[in-house]
Design a protein around this motif. Structure first.
Motif, mmCIF file in Angstrom:
data_model
loop_
_atom_site.group_PDB
_atom_site.id
_atom_site.type_symbol
_atom_site.label_atom_id
_atom_site.label_comp_id
_atom_site.label_asym_id
_atom_site.label_seq_id
_atom_site.Cartn_x
_atom_site.Cartn_y
_atom_site.Cartn_z
ATOM 1 N N TRP A 203 0.132 -5.860 -0.969
ATOM 2 C CA TRP A 203 0.774 -4.769 -1.685
ATOM 3 C C TRP A 203 0.718 -3.501 -0.836
ATOM 4 O O TRP A 203 -0.149 -3.333 0.029
ATOM 5 C CB TRP A 203 0.092 -4.548 -3.029
ATOM 6 C CG TRP A 203 0.210 -5.730 -3.939
ATOM 7 C CD1 TRP A 203 -0.729 -6.697 -4.133
ATOM 8 C CD2 TRP A 203 1.329 -6.092 -4.751
ATOM 9 N NE1 TRP A 203 -0.267 -7.646 -5.017
ATOM 10 C CE2 TRP A 203 0.989 -7.297 -5.424
ATOM 11 C CE3 TRP A 203 2.580 -5.529 -4.990
ATOM 12 C CZ2 TRP A 203 1.857 -7.924 -6.305
ATOM 13 C CZ3 TRP A 203 3.447 -6.161 -5.880
ATOM 14 C CH2 TRP A 203 3.087 -7.340 -6.519
ATOM 15 N N ALA A 204 1.627 -2.568 -1.088
ATOM 16 C CA ALA A 204 1.830 -1.401 -0.227
ATOM 17 C C ALA A 204 0.560 -0.585 0.001
ATOM 18 O O ALA A 204 0.335 -0.055 1.094
ATOM 19 C CB ALA A 204 2.926 -0.513 -0.814
ATOM 20 N N ALA A 205 -0.278 -0.476 -1.020
ATOM 21 C CA ALA A 205 -1.466 0.369 -0.914
ATOM 22 C C ALA A 205 -2.431 -0.096 0.167
ATOM 23 O O ALA A 205 -3.243 0.700 0.669
ATOM 24 C CB ALA A 205 -2.186 0.427 -2.257
ATOM 25 N N SER A 206 -2.368 -1.364 0.560
ATOM 26 C CA SER A 206 -3.316 -1.887 1.549
ATOM 27 C C SER A 206 -2.749 -1.922 2.962
ATOM 28 O O SER A 206 -3.418 -2.389 3.882
ATOM 29 C CB SER A 206 -3.772 -3.288 1.138
ATOM 30 O OG SER A 206 -2.658 -4.164 1.082
ATOM 31 N N TRP B 233 2.885 0.726 8.906
ATOM 32 C CA TRP B 233 4.088 1.314 8.317
ATOM 33 C C TRP B 233 5.003 1.879 9.397
ATOM 34 O O TRP B 233 6.232 1.710 9.354
ATOM 35 C CB TRP B 233 3.731 2.433 7.345
ATOM 36 C CG TRP B 233 3.301 1.993 5.990
ATOM 37 C CD1 TRP B 233 2.123 2.286 5.365
ATOM 38 C CD2 TRP B 233 4.051 1.203 5.059
ATOM 39 N NE1 TRP B 233 2.083 1.720 4.114
ATOM 40 C CE2 TRP B 233 3.261 1.047 3.896
ATOM 41 C CE3 TRP B 233 5.304 0.592 5.109
ATOM 42 C CZ2 TRP B 233 3.685 0.330 2.791
ATOM 43 C CZ3 TRP B 233 5.737 -0.126 4.007
ATOM 44 C CH2 TRP B 233 4.936 -0.253 2.866
ATOM 45 N N LYS C 176 8.296 -4.868 -8.358
ATOM 46 C CA LYS C 176 7.489 -4.572 -7.167
ATOM 47 C C LYS C 176 8.264 -3.739 -6.155
ATOM 48 O O LYS C 176 7.675 -3.191 -5.223
ATOM 49 C CB LYS C 176 6.979 -5.869 -6.533
ATOM 50 C CG LYS C 176 8.051 -6.758 -5.929
ATOM 51 C CD LYS C 176 7.452 -8.084 -5.459
ATOM 52 C CE LYS C 176 8.497 -9.027 -4.898
ATOM 53 N NZ LYS C 176 7.952 -10.360 -4.589
ATOM 54 N N ARG D 126 -1.794 -0.346 6.483
ATOM 55 C CA ARG D 126 -2.280 0.782 7.280
ATOM 56 C C ARG D 126 -1.127 1.650 7.779
ATOM 57 O O ARG D 126 -0.002 1.153 7.970
ATOM 58 C CB ARG D 126 -3.092 0.287 8.474
ATOM 59 C CG ARG D 126 -4.324 -0.528 8.109
ATOM 60 C CD ARG D 126 -5.211 -0.779 9.328
ATOM 61 N NE ARG D 126 -4.461 -1.333 10.433
ATOM 62 C CZ ARG D 126 -4.215 -2.630 10.596
ATOM 63 N NH1 ARG D 126 -4.651 -3.510 9.699
ATOM 64 N NH2 ARG D 126 -3.545 -3.056 11.651
ATOM 65 N N ARG E 192 -0.628 -7.614 -10.875
ATOM 66 C CA ARG E 192 -0.478 -6.167 -10.996
ATOM 67 C C ARG E 192 -0.529 -5.634 -12.429
ATOM 68 O O ARG E 192 -0.557 -4.421 -12.621
ATOM 69 C CB ARG E 192 0.861 -5.739 -10.388
ATOM 70 C CG ARG E 192 1.018 -6.087 -8.928
ATOM 71 C CD ARG E 192 0.139 -5.248 -8.046
ATOM 72 N NE ARG E 192 0.655 -3.894 -7.900
ATOM 73 C CZ ARG E 192 0.111 -2.960 -7.129
ATOM 74 N NH1 ARG E 192 -0.982 -3.239 -6.441
ATOM 75 N NH2 ARG E 192 0.631 -1.760 -7.050
#
Length: 346
Positions: free
Chosen positions: A120-123, A129, A202, A125, A245
């Motif tokens: 998921w996006a939060a993990s 990105w 998502k 780095r 989620r």
């Protein structure tokens, strides 16, 4: 002993994305390991006019790049070499070939996702990105060239939809791309699958938008169309979100039970069986992928007897998605366990 068990298991399943298409398998093998792009060139040239097969060939050829020479990250710069993969070399040698540019563009998208990873996006780095977006921007430039070289081909618009998912493109821009794609092919199978993904929660969509899109398409699609499987794919996306989620969190078994008890989602499965799977039609290019989606939905809701003929038609050609979404179980293991239950219920 371990090697013997492994050999037995690998005879039961085949995860090669080319599946039973011998021409596509050979083209990818020759290009990736033998550096001979002639098989790929001939294979893709033969798909002109067959939009679904063309999109599949572009996707599978492009994904064969991931994990190879052209997707290795330079430890000094943190960047992927975008000139070393066979797709890069093919496109460089034939700059006016729309086929070569299409495959390279999609391969850059595949490599971008390899850098980003599947978490998921939060993990993800910051460095991941940065490289992810750089590769997507380059992919867009290459895809724009393919559009100019083949203005009536819907395939560049399929690539563009794939890009737009990763770039969180505004809805108005997606609508314009969708208009151009469906003008060229109103029932494009992969285009509809990607549009469904764009509507997923998502990707900043919603369950409601996703199901509305899937069911409206299925309601209008002709008998025998693979688009009758879209609502089952939507349910698989819903289940994934609910498992991983949802605010309170849900075990896979609880989500499967909710899927089983929902009359509309059960009706979606019935429709996919009657309006697509049991229709006497020629198999489309991604038939095995859609059969895996249908088998997954039937298996997760305990409809093992209904799943039996679907598994029989799949044979050993398992797909990572959606089988890898069955929480707590490896995808290939989930497939084989579900197939055994279906065989016993037949």
């Amino acid at each position: 002993m371990i090697s013997t068990v492994w050999r037995l298991l690998t005879r039961q399943i085949d995860t090669n994305p080319a599946q039973d298409d011998a021409v596509l398998r050979e083209a990818c093998t020759q290009a990736r390991y033998g550096s001979d792009t002639e098989s790929a060139r001939k294979a893709l040239a033969a798909t002109r006019g067959d939009h679904d097969r063309r999109a599949r060939y572009v996707r599978v050829m492009a994904e064969s790049t991931a994990g190879g020479l052209g997707s290795r990250v330079d430890p000094a710069t943190g960047r992927v070499d975008t000139s070393a993969a066979w797709t890069d070399r093919w496109a460089a040698r034939t700059p006016t070939s729309p086929d070569a540019q299409l495959v390279r563009a999609r391969s850059l998208v595949a490599r971008a996702w390899e850098v980003r990873g599947g978490d998921w996006a939060a993990s993800v780095r910051p460095a991941q990105w940065t490289e992810f977006h750089r590769l997507l921007q380059l992919a867009r430039q290459v895809n724009d060239l393919a559009m100019r070289l083949a203005p009536e081909d819907p395939t560049p618009y399929v690539n563009l939809l794939d890009l737009m998912i990763g770039q969180s493109t505004p809805r108005e821009d997606v609508k314009e791309t969708w208009r151009e794609l469906t003008r060229r092919d109103p029932w494009h199978r992969e285009g509809h699958m990607l549009k469904l993904t764009y509507h997923c929660r998502k990707w900043s969509g919603s369950h409601e938008a996703m199901f509305d899109f899937a069911r409206s398409v299925a309601a209008a699609a002709p008998a025998g169309s693979p688009l009758h499987v879209l609502p089952v794919q939507a349910a698989a996306e819903w289940a994934l979100w609910e498992q991983e989620r949802a605010s309170q969190g849900s075990a896979a078994g609880e989500v499967s039970e909710r899927w089983r008890q929902d009359p509309v989602m059960q009706s979606d499965l019935d429709n996919a069986l009657s309006r697509w799977f049991h229709q006497p039609a020629t198999r489309h290019a991604d038939w095995l992928n859609d059969a895996n989606i249908l088998a997954y939905g039937l298996a997760r809701t305990g409809r093992d007897a209904d799943a039996a003929p679907v598994f029989a038609s799949i044979g050993r050609y398992v797909t990572g998605v959606p089988w890898g979404w069955w929480d707590g179980v490896r995808g290939d293991t989930a497939f084989m366990q579900a197939r055994r239950r279906a065989r016993r219920a037949a």
